[in-house]
Motif scaffolding. Sequence first.
Motif, short mmCIF file in Angstrom:
data_model
loop_
_atom_site.label_atom_id
_atom_site.label_comp_id
_atom_site.label_asym_id
_atom_site.label_seq_id
_atom_site.Cartn_x
_atom_site.Cartn_y
_atom_site.Cartn_z
N GLU A 31 0.74 -1.11 -0.04
CA GLU A 31 -0.01 0.07 0.26
C GLU A 31 0.83 1.22 0.23
N SER A 32 0.64 2.18 -0.74
CA SER A 32 0.99 3.58 -0.73
C SER A 32 1.02 4.33 0.59
N THR A 33 1.77 5.28 0.65
CA THR A 33 1.54 6.05 2.17
C THR A 33 0.38 6.95 2.07
N ASN A 34 -0.13 7.14 0.91
CA ASN A 34 -1.51 7.90 0.85
C ASN A 34 -2.84 7.21 0.54
N GLY A 35 -2.42 5.84 0.81
CA GLY A 35 -3.70 4.84 0.74
C GLY A 35 -3.89 4.63 -0.66
N GLY A 36 -4.40 3.13 -0.77
CA GLY A 36 -4.53 2.64 -2.06
C GLY A 36 -3.29 1.91 -2.47
N PHE A 37 -3.24 1.25 -3.62
CA PHE A 37 -2.10 0.42 -4.07
C PHE A 37 -1.30 1.36 -5.22
N ILE A 38 -0.20 0.78 -5.35
CA ILE A 38 0.64 1.85 -6.22
C ILE A 38 0.53 1.16 -7.60
N ASP A 39 0.03 2.06 -8.75
CA ASP A 39 -0.17 1.58 -10.09
C ASP A 39 1.15 2.15 -10.56
N ARG A 40 2.28 1.20 -11.02
CA ARG A 40 3.39 1.46 -11.90
C ARG A 40 3.60 1.12 -13.17
N LYS A 41 4.06 2.01 -14.09
CA LYS A 41 4.22 1.30 -15.35
C LYS A 41 5.80 1.39 -15.50
N PHE A 42 6.42 0.24 -15.62
CA PHE A 42 7.82 0.39 -15.49
C PHE A 42 8.52 0.32 -17.03
N ARG A 43 9.74 0.55 -17.15
CA ARG A 43 10.63 0.43 -18.38
C ARG A 43 10.41 -1.01 -18.92
N VAL A 44 10.14 -2.07 -17.79
CA VAL A 44 9.68 -3.39 -18.39
C VAL A 44 8.91 -3.46 -19.65
N PRO A 80 8.52 8.02 -10.93
CA PRO A 80 8.59 7.38 -12.11
C PRO A 80 9.87 7.90 -13.03
N VAL A 81 10.08 9.33 -12.93
CA VAL A 81 11.18 9.96 -13.55
C VAL A 81 12.53 9.50 -13.04
N LEU A 82 12.80 9.50 -11.76
CA LEU A 82 13.90 9.06 -11.35
C LEU A 82 14.34 7.44 -11.67
N ALA A 83 13.12 6.79 -11.43
CA ALA A 83 13.05 5.24 -11.64
C ALA A 83 13.57 4.98 -12.93
N TYR A 84 13.16 5.70 -14.18
CA TYR A 84 13.46 5.62 -15.66
C TYR A 84 15.16 5.81 -15.63
N SER A 85 15.52 7.09 -15.14
CA SER A 85 16.77 7.59 -15.09
C SER A 85 17.91 6.39 -14.52
N LYS A 86 17.42 5.82 -13.34
CA LYS A 86 18.26 4.87 -12.72
C LYS A 86 18.56 3.68 -13.64
N GLN A 87 17.22 3.13 -14.29
CA GLN A 87 17.35 2.08 -14.96
C GLN A 87 18.21 2.20 -16.16
N LYS A 88 18.24 3.24 -16.79
CA LYS A 88 19.43 3.69 -17.91
C LYS A 88 20.64 3.42 -17.41
N ILE A 89 20.88 3.76 -16.15
CA ILE A 89 22.25 3.38 -15.60
C ILE A 89 22.57 1.86 -15.23
N VAL A 90 21.64 1.22 -14.39
CA VAL A 90 21.96 0.01 -13.94
C VAL A 90 21.10 -1.31 -14.83
N GLY A 91 20.18 -0.60 -15.89
CA GLY A 91 19.48 -1.74 -16.53
C GLY A 91 17.95 -1.86 -15.93
N ASP A 92 17.30 -2.66 -16.85
CA ASP A 92 15.92 -2.42 -16.46
C ASP A 92 15.49 -3.59 -15.46
N VAL A 93 14.58 -3.35 -14.65
CA VAL A 93 14.03 -4.37 -13.85
C VAL A 93 13.12 -5.26 -14.77
N LYS A 94 12.95 -6.53 -14.20
CA LYS A 94 12.34 -7.56 -15.03
C LYS A 94 11.18 -8.08 -14.27
#
Length: 276
Positions: A31-44, A80-94
């Motif tokens: 659960e996210s800190t502001n309630g509800g579940f986190i919907d994420r679209k990743f580079r995956v 999301p913006v930071l998550a994308y930039s991190k994955q450019k450095i270390v590779g995508d999550v799977k």
Amino acid sequence: GDYVAQTKVDGANFTMTIGAKGEPHLVSHRESTNGGFIDRKFRVFNSKFYGSLPPNTIIQGEVWHPQGPFITAGILNSNPVLAYSKQKIVGDVKFTAWDISKYNGKDVSDLPFNERRKILEKVGRQCNIDVVEQFKITESNLDSVLNKAMKDHGEGLVLKNKAMKYGGEDFPMVKVKPTIIKNARIIGFTQGEGKNQGRLGALSVESLDGKQKAQVGTGFSDKQREYIWKNQKIFKGQVVEVEMMEETNESFRAPRFNRPSPTKSTIDFDQWELLS
């Protein structure tokens, strides 16, 4: 036998929900800190890696990174913006799938696990979705299967009954993890967040030779968290037992607090026993 073993992928639990037009969403089980579940679209999902996904389908799986759980957590906990930039450095999550509850609009959660597995493998082949490895197990091969899973980015095994319905309430799943217990010295304290505000969140510990360091945030009761936080002067430098899946040259993997060392710590054990 009645059971099969799957690698327990060392990542974060996510549901892949595929919409009416075949568009995928990954929804976190935290659960996210502001309630509800986190919907994420990743580079995956950014590449053309996937084939056409079956509409109105729900797949359970794990989001993970080959470099380990700390890299995974750093990406998942970023915006999301930071998550994308991190994955450019270390590779995508799977994303690795381990069960399916809905397929092409049809609820399959009441089907036995071995039938759902066949559907999941078919979806995996058609859509290029990675499906978790599964093994036949016997008493004689359990250790070798566990070792293989650990080498393949796993944190252990999950044993599942072939007849199990989705969720496993009729035949509970069994988790198998290797455990090492090692003495470590307390060198610091971090305050908790959320429900642990004002009490211990994690201990900073180091191995007795000082070469390995780790943050240990699980294994404590609420009373123990309060007691340690109020008595930091007593606990600093004390030796405690830490459970872990394995140790690296510099740290402990999946550390969990066990107890103060009965032979190497000087805390009042009678008092400690009242806190469990």
